[in-house]
Design a protein around this motif. Structure first.
Motif, mmCIF file in Angstrom:
data_model
loop_
_atom_site.group_PDB
_atom_site.id
_atom_site.type_symbol
_atom_site.label_atom_id
_atom_site.label_comp_id
_atom_site.label_asym_id
_atom_site.label_seq_id
_atom_site.Cartn_x
_atom_site.Cartn_y
_atom_site.Cartn_z
ATOM 1 N N ALA A 20 0.843 -1.204 0.000
ATOM 2 C CA ALA A 20 0.000 0.000 0.000
ATOM 3 C C ALA A 20 0.875 1.250 0.000
ATOM 4 C CB ALA A 20 -0.928 -0.005 1.212
ATOM 5 N N ASP A 21 1.943 1.234 0.780
ATOM 6 C CA ASP A 21 2.863 2.375 0.815
ATOM 7 C C ASP A 21 3.545 2.580 -0.535
ATOM 8 O OD1 ASP A 21 2.189 2.809 3.463
ATOM 9 O OD2 ASP A 21 3.996 1.835 4.266
ATOM 10 N N LYS A 22 3.876 1.493 -1.221
ATOM 11 C CA LYS A 22 4.491 1.600 -2.551
ATOM 12 C C LYS A 22 3.535 2.265 -3.537
ATOM 13 C CE LYS A 22 7.450 -2.456 -2.195
ATOM 14 N NZ LYS A 22 7.656 -3.846 -2.659
ATOM 15 N N ILE A 23 2.265 1.877 -3.456
ATOM 16 C CA ILE A 23 1.265 2.492 -4.339
ATOM 17 C C ILE A 23 1.176 3.987 -4.058
ATOM 18 C CG2 ILE A 23 -1.206 2.611 -4.887
ATOM 19 C CD1 ILE A 23 -1.286 -0.445 -4.324
ATOM 20 N N LEU A 24 1.154 4.357 -2.792
ATOM 21 C CA LEU A 24 1.084 5.768 -2.430
ATOM 22 C C LEU A 24 2.293 6.523 -2.986
ATOM 23 C CD1 LEU A 24 -0.446 7.976 -0.894
ATOM 24 C CD2 LEU A 24 0.881 7.339 1.128
ATOM 25 N N GLU A 79 -6.886 4.682 0.416
ATOM 26 C CA GLU A 79 -7.801 5.535 -0.342
ATOM 27 C C GLU A 79 -7.873 6.942 0.257
ATOM 28 O OE1 GLU A 79 -11.406 3.256 -0.412
ATOM 29 O OE2 GLU A 79 -10.718 2.023 -2.095
ATOM 30 N N LYS A 80 -7.883 7.051 1.586
ATOM 31 C CA LYS A 80 -7.898 8.363 2.230
ATOM 32 C C LYS A 80 -6.643 9.159 1.879
ATOM 33 C CE LYS A 80 -10.655 6.985 6.207
ATOM 34 N NZ LYS A 80 -10.617 6.655 7.638
ATOM 35 N N LYS A 81 -5.490 8.494 1.955
ATOM 36 C CA LYS A 81 -4.225 9.170 1.634
ATOM 37 C C LYS A 81 -4.185 9.590 0.169
ATOM 38 C CE LYS A 81 -1.622 6.788 5.218
ATOM 39 N NZ LYS A 81 -0.610 5.759 5.508
ATOM 40 N N LEU A 82 -4.681 8.726 -0.709
ATOM 41 C CA LEU A 82 -4.707 9.065 -2.131
ATOM 42 C C LEU A 82 -5.663 10.225 -2.407
ATOM 43 C CD1 LEU A 82 -4.646 5.469 -3.639
ATOM 44 C CD2 LEU A 82 -2.817 7.179 -3.779
#
Length: 93
Positions: A20-24, A79-82
């Motif tokens: 998830a961090d990589k996606i962010l 999703e919130k971070k994105l």
């Protein structure tokens, strides 16, 4: 619960969090350097990455390495971070 099971659960959660961090980070770089959020390439990358992560989470849930609740939390937090990133990029336009 045996120590091995706990270790596998912790490792699965850590690996999913890392993905998830990589996606962010990927989306951060894309916003900062490559394309705008309205670009189809940006949307395709985001959709593909989120779909892949959701499949990983589903697999971990089926193996009982994480709970459905933990999986939803991982996706929800990402999703919130994105959304925050997307809104910030809109504000700079």
């Amino acid at each position: 619960m045996p120590d091995v099971t706990i270790n596998h659960r912790e490792k699965a959660h850590a690996l999913l969090k890392a993905d998830a961090d990589k996606i962010l980070r990927l989306i951060e770089v894309q916003i900062e350097n490559l394309t705008m959020p309205q670009c189809p390439v940006y949307e395709d990358v985001l959709d593909t990455q989120m779909f892949g992560l959701s499949r990983e989470i589903d697999f971990a849930v089926r193996l009982e390495l994480i709970t459905e609740h933990e999986g939803r939390n991982l996706l929800g937090n990402l999703e919130k971070k994105l959304n925050i990133l997307h809104e910030a990029s809109q504000d700079t336009l």
